[in-house]
Design a protein around this motif. Sequence first.
Motif, PDB file in Angstrom:
ATOM      1  N   PHE A 315       5.957 -10.460 -10.508  1.00 14.83           N
ATOM      2  CA  PHE A 315       7.334 -10.741 -10.088  1.00 14.83           C
ATOM      3  C   PHE A 315       8.337  -9.775 -10.721  1.00 14.83           C
ATOM      4  O   PHE A 315       9.540 -10.015 -10.713  1.00 14.83           O
ATOM      5  CB  PHE A 315       7.708 -12.182 -10.440  1.00 14.83           C
ATOM      6  N   LEU A 316       7.826  -8.675 -11.249  1.00 15.06           N
ATOM      7  CA  LEU A 316       8.675  -7.670 -11.882  1.00 15.06           C
ATOM      8  C   LEU A 316       9.004  -6.582 -10.852  1.00 15.06           C
ATOM      9  O   LEU A 316       8.147  -5.777 -10.474  1.00 15.06           O
ATOM     10  CB  LEU A 316       7.958  -7.070 -13.090  1.00 15.06           C
ATOM     11  N   GLU A 317      10.237  -6.539 -10.407  1.00 15.34           N
ATOM     12  CA  GLU A 317      10.643  -5.602  -9.358  1.00 15.34           C
ATOM     13  C   GLU A 317      10.434  -4.150  -9.770  1.00 15.34           C
ATOM     14  O   GLU A 317      10.074  -3.297  -8.955  1.00 15.34           O
ATOM     15  CB  GLU A 317      12.120  -5.837  -9.006  1.00 15.34           C
ATOM     16  N   GLU A 318      10.632  -3.864 -11.067  1.00 18.04           N
ATOM     17  CA  GLU A 318      10.550  -2.482 -11.540  1.00 18.04           C
ATOM     18  C   GLU A 318       9.174  -1.860 -11.288  1.00 18.04           C
ATOM     19  O   GLU A 318       9.066  -0.648 -11.033  1.00 18.04           O
ATOM     20  CB  GLU A 318      10.869  -2.416 -13.035  1.00 18.04           C
ATOM     21  N   SER A 319       8.110  -2.677 -11.346  1.00 14.85           N
ATOM     22  CA  SER A 319       6.771  -2.115 -11.145  1.00 14.85           C
ATOM     23  C   SER A 319       6.590  -1.622  -9.714  1.00 14.85           C
ATOM     24  O   SER A 319       5.939  -0.596  -9.474  1.00 14.85           O
ATOM     25  CB  SER A 319       5.705  -3.155 -11.481  1.00 14.85           C
ATOM     26  N   TYR A 320       7.173  -2.319  -8.747  1.00 14.07           N
ATOM     27  CA  TYR A 320       7.082  -1.896  -7.347  1.00 14.07           C
ATOM     28  C   TYR A 320       7.852  -0.602  -7.144  1.00 14.07           C
ATOM     29  O   TYR A 320       7.384   0.322  -6.457  1.00 14.07           O
ATOM     30  CB  TYR A 320       7.640  -2.980  -6.433  1.00 14.07           C
ATOM     31  N   CYS A 321       9.031  -0.520  -7.734  1.00 18.71           N
ATOM     32  CA  CYS A 321       9.839   0.696  -7.605  1.00 18.71           C
ATOM     33  C   CYS A 321       9.132   1.887  -8.246  1.00 18.71           C
ATOM     34  O   CYS A 321       9.147   3.005  -7.716  1.00 18.71           O
ATOM     35  CB  CYS A 321      11.207   0.486  -8.254  1.00 18.71           C
ATOM     36  N   MET A 322       8.505   1.641  -9.416  1.00 18.84           N
ATOM     37  CA  MET A 322       7.761   2.704 -10.086  1.00 18.84           C
ATOM     38  C   MET A 322       6.656   3.237  -9.190  1.00 18.84           C
ATOM     39  O   MET A 322       6.489   4.455  -9.014  1.00 18.84           O
ATOM     40  CB  MET A 322       7.164   2.166 -11.387  1.00 18.84           C
ATOM     41  N   LEU A 323       5.885   2.323  -8.579  1.00 19.69           N
ATOM     42  CA  LEU A 323       4.767   2.738  -7.742  1.00 19.69           C
ATOM     43  C   LEU A 323       5.253   3.408  -6.457  1.00 19.69           C
ATOM     44  O   LEU A 323       4.594   4.327  -5.950  1.00 19.69           O
ATOM     45  CB  LEU A 323       3.882   1.536  -7.425  1.00 19.69           C
ATOM     46  N   MET A 324       6.398   2.995  -5.956  1.00 21.75           N
ATOM     47  CA  MET A 324       6.951   3.677  -4.780  1.00 21.75           C
ATOM     48  C   MET A 324       7.239   5.144  -5.109  1.00 21.75           C
ATOM     49  O   MET A 324       6.895   6.043  -4.328  1.00 21.75           O
ATOM     50  CB  MET A 324       8.236   2.975  -4.314  1.00 21.75           C
ATOM     51  N   ARG A 325       7.845   5.407  -6.270  1.00 27.38           N
ATOM     52  CA  ARG A 325       8.138   6.791  -6.671  1.00 27.38           C
ATOM     53  C   ARG A 325       6.852   7.588  -6.876  1.00 27.38           C
ATOM     54  O   ARG A 325       6.755   8.762  -6.474  1.00 27.38           O
ATOM     55  CB  ARG A 325       8.947   6.789  -7.972  1.00 27.38           C
ATOM     56  N   ILE A 326       5.854   6.946  -7.479  1.00 23.38           N
ATOM     57  CA  ILE A 326       4.591   7.641  -7.750  1.00 23.38           C
ATOM     58  C   ILE A 326       3.886   7.996  -6.444  1.00 23.38           C
ATOM     59  O   ILE A 326       3.412   9.130  -6.265  1.00 23.38           O
ATOM     60  CB  ILE A 326       3.680   6.762  -8.624  1.00 23.38           C
ATOM     61  N   TYR A 327       3.818   7.056  -5.480  1.00 18.89           N
ATOM     62  CA  TYR A 327       3.126   7.331  -4.223  1.00 18.89           C
ATOM     63  C   TYR A 327       3.881   8.343  -3.377  1.00 18.89           C
ATOM     64  O   TYR A 327       3.270   9.129  -2.628  1.00 18.89           O
ATOM     65  CB  TYR A 327       2.897   6.036  -3.449  1.00 18.89           C
ATOM     66  N   LYS A 338       3.343   0.306   1.728  1.00 20.38           N
ATOM     67  CA  LYS A 338       2.690  -0.942   1.333  1.00 20.38           C
ATOM     68  C   LYS A 338       3.403  -1.554   0.126  1.00 20.38           C
ATOM     69  O   LYS A 338       3.636  -2.768   0.068  1.00 20.38           O
ATOM     70  CB  LYS A 338       1.222  -0.681   1.014  1.00 20.38           C
ATOM     71  N   GLN A 339       3.768  -0.720  -0.851  1.00 18.32           N
ATOM     72  CA  GLN A 339       4.484  -1.213  -2.024  1.00 18.32           C
ATOM     73  C   GLN A 339       5.855  -1.771  -1.643  1.00 18.32           C
ATOM     74  O   GLN A 339       6.261  -2.826  -2.133  1.00 18.32           O
ATOM     75  CB  GLN A 339       4.660  -0.089  -3.058  1.00 18.32           C
ATOM     76  N   TYR A 340       6.528  -1.053  -0.756  1.00 21.70           N
ATOM     77  CA  TYR A 340       7.863  -1.518  -0.348  1.00 21.70           C
ATOM     78  C   TYR A 340       7.762  -2.867   0.372  1.00 21.70           C
ATOM     79  O   TYR A 340       8.531  -3.800   0.098  1.00 21.70           O
ATOM     80  CB  TYR A 340       8.535  -0.488   0.556  1.00 21.70           C
ATOM     81  N   ASN A 341       6.792  -2.995   1.282  1.00 26.73           N
ATOM     82  CA  ASN A 341       6.634  -4.246   2.019  1.00 26.73           C
ATOM     83  C   ASN A 341       6.218  -5.397   1.103  1.00 26.73           C
ATOM     84  O   ASN A 341       6.678  -6.540   1.261  1.00 26.73           O
ATOM     85  CB  ASN A 341       5.602  -4.066   3.143  1.00 26.73           C
ATOM     86  N   LYS A 342       5.360  -5.121   0.128  1.00 26.11           N
ATOM     87  CA  LYS A 342       4.973  -6.146  -0.842  1.00 26.11           C
ATOM     88  C   LYS A 342       6.176  -6.632  -1.644  1.00 26.11           C
ATOM     89  O   LYS A 342       6.331  -7.820  -1.915  1.00 26.11           O
ATOM     90  CB  LYS A 342       3.914  -5.594  -1.812  1.00 26.11           C
ATOM     91  N   LEU A 343       7.032  -5.675  -1.995  1.00 31.52           N
ATOM     92  CA  LEU A 343       8.221  -6.031  -2.767  1.00 31.52           C
ATOM     93  C   LEU A 343       9.176  -6.876  -1.933  1.00 31.52           C
ATOM     94  O   LEU A 343       9.704  -7.894  -2.411  1.00 31.52           O
ATOM     95  CB  LEU A 343       8.920  -4.766  -3.265  1.00 31.52           C
ATOM     96  N   VAL A 344       9.399  -6.485  -0.701  1.00 35.08           N
ATOM     97  CA  VAL A 344      10.281  -7.262   0.180  1.00 35.08           C
ATOM     98  C   VAL A 344       9.756  -8.681   0.351  1.00 35.08           C
ATOM     99  O   VAL A 344      10.510  -9.668   0.280  1.00 35.08           O
ATOM    100  CB  VAL A 344      10.434  -6.566   1.551  1.00 35.08           C
ATOM    101  N   HIS A 345       8.430  -8.803   0.529  1.00 31.21           N
ATOM    102  CA  HIS A 345       7.808 -10.120   0.710  1.00 31.21           C
ATOM    103  C   HIS A 345       7.945 -10.953  -0.569  1.00 31.21           C
ATOM    104  O   HIS A 345       8.267 -12.150  -0.508  1.00 31.21           O
ATOM    105  CB  HIS A 345       6.338  -9.939   1.082  1.00 31.21           C
ATOM    106  N   MET A 346       7.710 -10.330  -1.727  1.00 34.43           N
ATOM    107  CA  MET A 346       7.807 -11.045  -2.995  1.00 34.43           C
ATOM    108  C   MET A 346       9.226 -11.552  -3.231  1.00 34.43           C
ATOM    109  O   MET A 346       9.435 -12.701  -3.644  1.00 34.43           O
ATOM    110  CB  MET A 346       7.369 -10.143  -4.154  1.00 34.43           C
TER     111      MET A 346
END
Length: 372
Positions: A315-327, A338-346
Amino acid sequence: MKAVLVDDEPHALTFLENQLLGVGDVEITGSFTSASTALDWVLSTPPDLLFLDIEIANVNGMELAETVLSKHPDIQIVFVTAYQEYAVKAFELNAVDYIMKPISKNRLKKTLERLQTKKQQESIPAEKTTICCLPSLQFFSGEKPIHIHWRTSKAKGLFLFLLHHLGHHVRKDVIIETFWPDSDYKKAYAQLYSTVYLIRKTLTSVFPSIRIDNFEQSYTLEVGDIHIDYLEWEKKWSQLPALSDSTLPAYLTLLDEYRGDYLHEEDYLWAENRREHLKNLWRETATAVADYLFEQGRYEQAARLGQKIQEMYPFLEESYCMLMRIYAALNEPFYFEKQYNKLVHMLDEEFAIAPSPELIKLHDECRKQLTE
């Protein structure tokens, strides 16, 4: 083995001396009918073993034992009395044994055998013993797990509570309020004493260095040379040098040694503050390492660590943003989306909120990077 005997009845004292001499392997270095004289002798010339009557001419033998143990905790105490009612209290003081009068040679032999076994166990070089609390209570000798059978859940919980306050005095009224808040005064104290006795009976035969000291109004847990995983982990964290290529392995090792959140599987409310503290240390350190790897262009390593952060803290938003930048940097549009959609869903499922303008802006910037 040097022994001191204390009993205010001369004939009882003489009888105990004769029985001990008949058993053998015991050198009687002092024999006293006066509690004060005995105390002075024991404190100045500590024996291996103290045979102590519980009631000595208006002196409480339990209190005398506490004074002795506070100065010389290695002295083994055997209580001698005609009153069965003192048994639980005697063992609460970590006595090696409790003997009822009249004393027989066979009973004394069993006591001395028990003491000898205890001394032999303490003298055997043991492998490193560790108590683990990340994420649940476990005991290890080297790499080998040690199974502990807890007679009651209260015994396990109270041991963990004392471990949580390791080396500090924990007031008995605080323990009662935590574990028996709805019991009346007398019943709660009886439950407390019997639970402490169960802990000692469960652990001391396996771990001789574990000791619960009683100070009338409080208890203190001591573990000797046993290692505690979360304390060692926090100590290593505090000693980390500045992050660089040469120190990076130490950071990665420390992050791997964090097996899970403090007592997470035990779910004790009183553990929450420490759990959050350690959790934040790990998360902040992992995020700093992932950012460092990203800045160094080591995107795949950064991605693996980012995924681990997300697994531990979904439930930590920062981890999704980090992975979006990395990918985006790896030119992986599928995993980026996929990371962005997972974050929106969460965000929708857990918090019932839509993506923030900052998140939408990050998404657009990363998508632009992917199409360039």
